[in-house]
Write an enzyme that holds these catalytic residues in place. Structure first.
Site, mmCIF file in Angstrom:
data_model
loop_
_atom_site.group_PDB
_atom_site.id
_atom_site.type_symbol
_atom_site.label_atom_id
_atom_site.label_comp_id
_atom_site.label_asym_id
_atom_site.label_seq_id
_atom_site.Cartn_x
_atom_site.Cartn_y
_atom_site.Cartn_z
ATOM 1 N N ASP A 67 34.759 41.370 38.284
ATOM 2 C CA ASP A 67 34.003 41.812 37.106
ATOM 3 C C ASP A 67 32.558 41.325 37.117
ATOM 4 O O ASP A 67 32.173 40.470 37.935
ATOM 5 C CB ASP A 67 34.714 41.354 35.818
ATOM 6 C CG ASP A 67 35.317 39.953 35.943
ATOM 7 O OD1 ASP A 67 34.855 39.167 36.801
ATOM 8 O OD2 ASP A 67 36.245 39.642 35.185
ATOM 9 N N ASP A 136 43.396 34.076 25.974
ATOM 10 C CA ASP A 136 44.095 35.164 25.276
ATOM 11 C C ASP A 136 44.963 35.991 26.232
ATOM 12 O O ASP A 136 45.433 37.072 25.882
ATOM 13 C CB ASP A 136 43.093 36.073 24.544
ATOM 14 C CG ASP A 136 42.104 36.749 25.487
ATOM 15 O OD1 ASP A 136 42.222 36.567 26.725
ATOM 16 O OD2 ASP A 136 41.205 37.460 24.994
ATOM 17 N N HIS A 138 44.034 37.336 29.149
ATOM 18 C CA HIS A 138 43.400 38.413 29.930
ATOM 19 C C HIS A 138 43.328 38.069 31.418
ATOM 20 O O HIS A 138 43.242 36.899 31.788
ATOM 21 C CB HIS A 138 42.016 38.781 29.375
ATOM 22 C CG HIS A 138 40.949 37.738 29.556
ATOM 23 N ND1 HIS A 138 40.128 37.327 28.523
ATOM 24 C CD2 HIS A 138 40.534 37.022 30.637
ATOM 25 C CE1 HIS A 138 39.277 36.429 28.979
ATOM 26 N NE2 HIS A 138 39.492 36.224 30.260
#
Ligand code: F6R
Length: 268
Positions: A67, A136, A138
């Site tokens: 990313d 969370d 991800h």
């Protein structure tokens, strides 16, 4: 999933680095998927050491990063391209043309994302994808609610991720709101996934990923659907797992098998 629990973050990082270097030595032309963030830093440190001291040769390796923040040029100190250059690429002999990090400044993102997927395919697919995990749950920037079939695309970051990543910026308001990220589906296409998590702040996400239901609310849980996943943890990150004794037993048996047959490691 093969769950490996090491005593501390250092041991976990060395174990994860060993996984990567073993692949490079076995398959010099391998394709690696790489991650940024705090978690892989010690892994990269160990890989650099092995390059310097043990001739780990990156000259034929191709890499794809997961990313990049939208809007940051590669020279921006908080861009993921800059992070990778500083913490790995400039210390090893990987050819620049073999390095792929999504372009956060692409003009036509939709087209660019399709191109990124195509580049991965043209390289023969990712042999080993290194992953961290967000608090969370991800993986890459596939925030809760991301489709488990998603491909490389633009994703809006959650407030939690922005707050978590603000430590690298002067203030939370400077953290980009969007990122270009491989999708969960892109990650699941990798031949092997190596998830590394260290620290008690990851324990809940790890427990949900490994022992919870498969759900788009914890995108890492999609790894349960992959046939070859290795999860390397330190004891703090493993603290909320229910079946630790079993994972340790399996690991011991696995190690005995590997040392008896010197077989290649695999997930399960
Ligand atoms: C980074 C990435 C993210 C991180 C995750 C954990 O390329 O894809 O999913 O792996 O946010 O970050 P750290 O390691 O900083 O806790």
């Amino acid at each position: 999933m093969r769950i490996i629990i090491e005593q501390n973050p250092e041991a976990a990082s060395i174990r994860a680095a060993g996984w990567i270097s073993q692949l490079i030595r076995k398959k010099p032309k391998c394709v690696l998927g790489l991650a940024t963030g705090s978690t892989p830093l010690a892994v990269y440190g160990e890989l650099i050491r092995q390059h310097r001291e043990e001739d780990l040769d990156w000259s034929q390796v191709t890499s794809f990063n997961l990313d990049e923040y939208v809007g940051l040029p590669p020279t921006h100190p908080q861009s993921y391209r800059y992070f990778m250059d500083e913490n790995l690429f400039r210390h090893i002999n990987i050819p620049t043309q073999n390095v792929n990090v999504p372009d956060g400044r692409a003009l036509d993102f939709e087209r660019y994302c399709r191109t990124y997927e195509k580049l991965i395919q043209q390289a023969g697919g990712i042999d080993l994808q290194l992953l961290g995990i967000g608090a969370d749950g991800h993986i890459a920037f596939n925030e809760p609610g991301s489709s488990l079939g998603s491909r490389t695309r633009i994703k809006t970051l959650t407030r939690k991720t922005i707050e978590d990543n603000a430590r690298f910026f002067e203030s939370p308001s400077e953290v980009p709101r969007m990122a270009i990220t491989m999708g969960v589906g892109t990650i699941l296409d990798s031949r092997q996934c190596l998830l590394l998590a260290t620290g008690g702040h990851k324990a809940e996400a790890v427990a949900k990923t490994v022992e919870g239901p498969v759900t788009s609310q914890i995108t890492a849980s999609a790894l349960q659907l992959h046939r070859d996943v290795v999860v390397v943890l330190d004891e703090s990150a493993a603290a909320l797992l229910q079946r630790v004794d079993y994972y340790r037993e399996v690991e011991q048996v696995q190690r005995e098998i590997e040392s008896a047959f010197v077989s290649e490691p695999s997930g399960g």
